[in-house]
Design an enzyme around this catalytic site. Structure first.
Site, PDB file in Angstrom:
ATOM      1  N   ASP A   1       0.856  -1.181   0.000  1.00 24.30           N
ATOM      2  CA  ASP A   1       0.000   0.000   0.000  1.00 24.30           C
ATOM      3  C   ASP A   1       0.901   1.243   0.000  1.00 24.30           C
ATOM      4  OD1 ASP A   1      -1.636   2.137   0.724  1.00 24.30           O
ATOM      5  OD2 ASP A   1      -2.719   0.997   2.261  1.00 24.30           O
TER       6      ASP A   1
ATOM      7  N   ASN B   1      -7.605  12.498 -10.134  1.00 19.71           N
ATOM      8  CA  ASN B   1      -8.354  12.916 -11.334  1.00 19.71           C
ATOM      9  C   ASN B   1      -8.274  14.440 -11.378  1.00 19.71           C
ATOM     10  OD1 ASN B   1     -10.752  14.136  -9.938  1.00 19.71           O
ATOM     11  ND2 ASN B   1     -10.977  12.020  -9.231  1.00 19.71           N
TER      12      ASN B   1
ATOM     13  N   ASP C   1      -6.109   7.247  -4.816  1.00 20.03           N
ATOM     14  CA  ASP C   1      -6.576   8.580  -4.436  1.00 20.03           C
ATOM     15  C   ASP C   1      -7.375   8.511  -3.127  1.00 20.03           C
ATOM     16  OD1 ASP C   1      -6.976  11.259  -4.787  1.00 20.03           O
ATOM     17  OD2 ASP C   1      -8.420  11.085  -6.433  1.00 20.03           O
TER      18      ASP C   1
ATOM     19  N   SER D   1      -2.884   4.998 -13.740  1.00 21.40           N
ATOM     20  CA  SER D   1      -3.873   4.739 -14.815  1.00 21.40           C
ATOM     21  C   SER D   1      -4.323   3.285 -14.978  1.00 21.40           C
ATOM     22  CB  SER D   1      -3.363   5.228 -16.187  1.00 21.40           C
ATOM     23  OG  SER D   1      -3.527   6.624 -16.307  1.00 21.40           O
ATOM     24  N   THR D   2      -3.706   2.346 -14.235  1.00 22.20           N
ATOM     25  CA  THR D   2      -4.030   0.938 -14.515  1.00 22.20           C
ATOM     26  C   THR D   2      -5.192   0.388 -13.688  1.00 22.20           C
ATOM     27  OG1 THR D   2      -2.418   0.047 -12.940  1.00 22.20           O
ATOM     28  CG2 THR D   2      -1.627   0.486 -15.169  1.00 22.20           C
ATOM     29  N   GLY D   3      -5.862   1.267 -12.921  1.00 23.42           N
ATOM     30  CA  GLY D   3      -7.046   0.840 -12.169  1.00 23.42           C
ATOM     31  C   GLY D   3      -8.293   1.340 -12.867  1.00 23.42           C
TER      32      GLY D   3
ATOM     33  N   TYR E   1      -8.848   3.857 -14.564  1.00 20.63           N
ATOM     34  CA  TYR E   1      -8.646   4.434 -15.898  1.00 20.63           C
ATOM     35  C   TYR E   1      -8.328   3.399 -16.986  1.00 20.63           C
ATOM     36  CZ  TYR E   1      -9.087   9.298 -14.327  1.00 20.63           C
ATOM     37  OH  TYR E   1      -9.579  10.487 -13.846  1.00 20.63           O
TER      38      TYR E   1
HETATM   39  N1  AR6 Z   1      -1.446   1.543  -2.900  1.00 13.84           N
HETATM   40  C1  AR6 Z   1      -0.863   1.224  -4.072  1.00 13.84           C
HETATM   41  N2  AR6 Z   1      -1.568   0.930  -5.182  1.00 13.84           N
HETATM   42  C2  AR6 Z   1      -2.916   0.979  -5.100  1.00 13.84           C
HETATM   43  C3  AR6 Z   1      -3.607   1.329  -3.908  1.00 13.84           C
HETATM   44  C4  AR6 Z   1      -2.807   1.626  -2.768  1.00 13.84           C
HETATM   45  N3  AR6 Z   1      -3.350   1.946  -1.593  1.00 13.84           N
HETATM   46  N4  AR6 Z   1      -4.948   1.283  -4.156  1.00 13.84           N
HETATM   47  C5  AR6 Z   1      -5.094   0.923  -5.446  1.00 13.84           C
HETATM   48  N5  AR6 Z   1      -3.875   0.724  -6.027  1.00 13.84           N
HETATM   49  P1  AR6 Z   1      -6.443   3.704  -9.477  1.00 13.84           P
HETATM   50  P2  AR6 Z   1      -6.162   5.215 -11.984  1.00 13.84           P
HETATM   51  C6  AR6 Z   1      -3.531   0.365  -7.413  1.00 13.84           C
HETATM   52  O1  AR6 Z   1      -7.818   3.319  -9.848  1.00 13.84           O
HETATM   53  O2  AR6 Z   1      -6.325   4.004 -12.790  1.00 13.84           O
HETATM   54  C7  AR6 Z   1      -9.563   7.298  -8.679  1.00 13.84           C
HETATM   55  O3  AR6 Z   1     -10.926   7.228  -8.373  1.00 13.84           O
HETATM   56  C8  AR6 Z   1      -4.603  -0.235  -8.265  1.00 13.84           C
HETATM   57  O4  AR6 Z   1      -4.670  -1.621  -8.019  1.00 13.84           O
HETATM   58  O5  AR6 Z   1      -6.173   4.137  -8.094  1.00 13.84           O
HETATM   59  O6  AR6 Z   1      -5.071   6.194 -12.343  1.00 13.84           O
HETATM   60  C9  AR6 Z   1      -9.118   8.721  -9.005  1.00 13.84           C
HETATM   61  O7  AR6 Z   1      -9.833   9.686  -8.270  1.00 13.84           O
HETATM   62  C10 AR6 Z   1      -4.093   0.085  -9.660  1.00 13.84           C
HETATM   63  O8  AR6 Z   1      -3.138  -0.884 -10.071  1.00 13.84           O
HETATM   64  O9  AR6 Z   1      -5.915   4.936 -10.417  1.00 13.84           O
HETATM   65  C11 AR6 Z   1      -9.376   8.811 -10.481  1.00 13.84           C
HETATM   66  O10 AR6 Z   1     -10.726   9.183 -10.731  1.00 13.84           O
HETATM   67  C12 AR6 Z   1      -3.373   1.406  -9.505  1.00 13.84           C
HETATM   68  O11 AR6 Z   1      -3.207   1.576  -8.098  1.00 13.84           O
HETATM   69  C13 AR6 Z   1      -9.125   7.426 -10.997  1.00 13.84           C
HETATM   70  O12 AR6 Z   1      -9.309   6.550  -9.881  1.00 13.84           O
HETATM   71  C14 AR6 Z   1      -4.095   2.607 -10.071  1.00 13.84           C
HETATM   72  O13 AR6 Z   1      -5.502   2.486  -9.837  1.00 13.84           O
HETATM   73  C15 AR6 Z   1      -7.691   7.254 -11.472  1.00 13.84           C
HETATM   74  O14 AR6 Z   1      -7.547   5.969 -12.006  1.00 13.84           O
END
Ligand code: AR6
Length: 204
Positions: free
Chosen positions: A37, A51, A61, A150-152, A154
């Site tokens: 984490d 975002n 986030d 971006s890999t979650g 997005y």
């Molecule tokens: N520590 C490390 N990695 C994490 C954690 C954590 N605590 N939580 C999730 N991940 P995402 P995005 C991973 O969705 O794709 C938000 O709602 C997750 O498994 O957090 O850039 C923002 O407000 C994935 O591999 O970010 C935006 O609206 C990675 O972090 C939107 O999501 C990124 O997933 C941005 O989407």
């Protein structure tokens, strides 16, 4: 000339599980790939996959705002009111303090939403890493941790995103040697494995 070497080191991740993390070097800068984490990481700055509203969300986030407390959101509101009234554009980066986090600062950047790869997503994703690193250097920080931007939510395919992340950080460090440590905090073992493969492919 930058040197790239790697070694595996045994460490204990946040769940107390012994893992073999990967360490790489570009010149004197150490790059670590770890599973965990990002809110637990004690680097000078951690990067938030935000975002453009900067008002929080899910994923990384959400975790950062929950653990960091209200100070981070207050500072984000201030940035919106002054610097970016229409929202932070994709690829750009801004900094707030770290609130209650172990990290002193949070760098908020906005990754691209995946639209099939033909809308400049790769360049925009690379910008999130270069702009975050530039900001860290401009504030004289020495250590920084990235999530997999971006890999979650997005939807950016992680196989592609990991290669951009690793290659962009390597390129930046080759130009700029004021950083000591870059951590990639990958949430799952699967994500960590993909980043390991990307690193091997790029540097071996
Ligand atoms: N520590 C490390 N990695 C994490 C954690 C954590 N605590 N939580 C999730 N991940 P995402 P995005 C991973 O969705 O794709 C938000 O709602 C997750 O498994 O957090 O850039 C923002 O407000 C994935 O591999 O970010 C935006 O609206 C990675 O972090 C939107 O999501 C990124 O997933 C941005 O989407």
């Amino acid at each position: 000339m930058s040197k790239w070497s790697n070694q595996r080191v045994e460490s204990t991740n946040i769940e107390g599980i012994k893992t073999m993390d990967e360490e790489f070097y570009v010149g004197k800068a150490k790059i670590r790939l770890v599973q965990g984490d990002i809110t637990e990481v004690d680097t000078d700055a951690i990067v938030n996959a935000a975002n453009s509203t900067l008002m929080g969300g899910g994923g990384v986030d959400g975790a950062i705002h929950r653990r960091g407390g209200p100070k981070i959101l207050e500072e984000c509101k201030c940035i919106r009111a002054t610097e970016w009234p229409d929202g932070l554009p994709t690829g750009k980066a801004v900094m707030t303090s770290g609130g209650n986090l172990k990290a002193n600062c949070v760098i908020h950047t906005v990754g691209p939403f995946w639209r099939g790869g033909t809308r400049g997503e790769s360049d925009l994703l690379a910008e999130t890493y270069t702009n975050s690193l530039k900001l860290a250097v401009s504030k004289r920080l020495r250590t920084i941790a990235f999530p997999s931007i971006s890999t979650g939510a997005y939807g950016y395919p992680i196989e592609k995103a990991s290669r951009i992340a690793i290659a962009t950080v390597k390129k930046s460090l080759e130009k700029e040697d004021r950083l000591d440590r870059i951590v990639f905090a990958l949430f799952t073992k699967h994500d960590l494995e993909i980043y390991r493969e990307a690193a091997k492919e790029i540097y071996d």
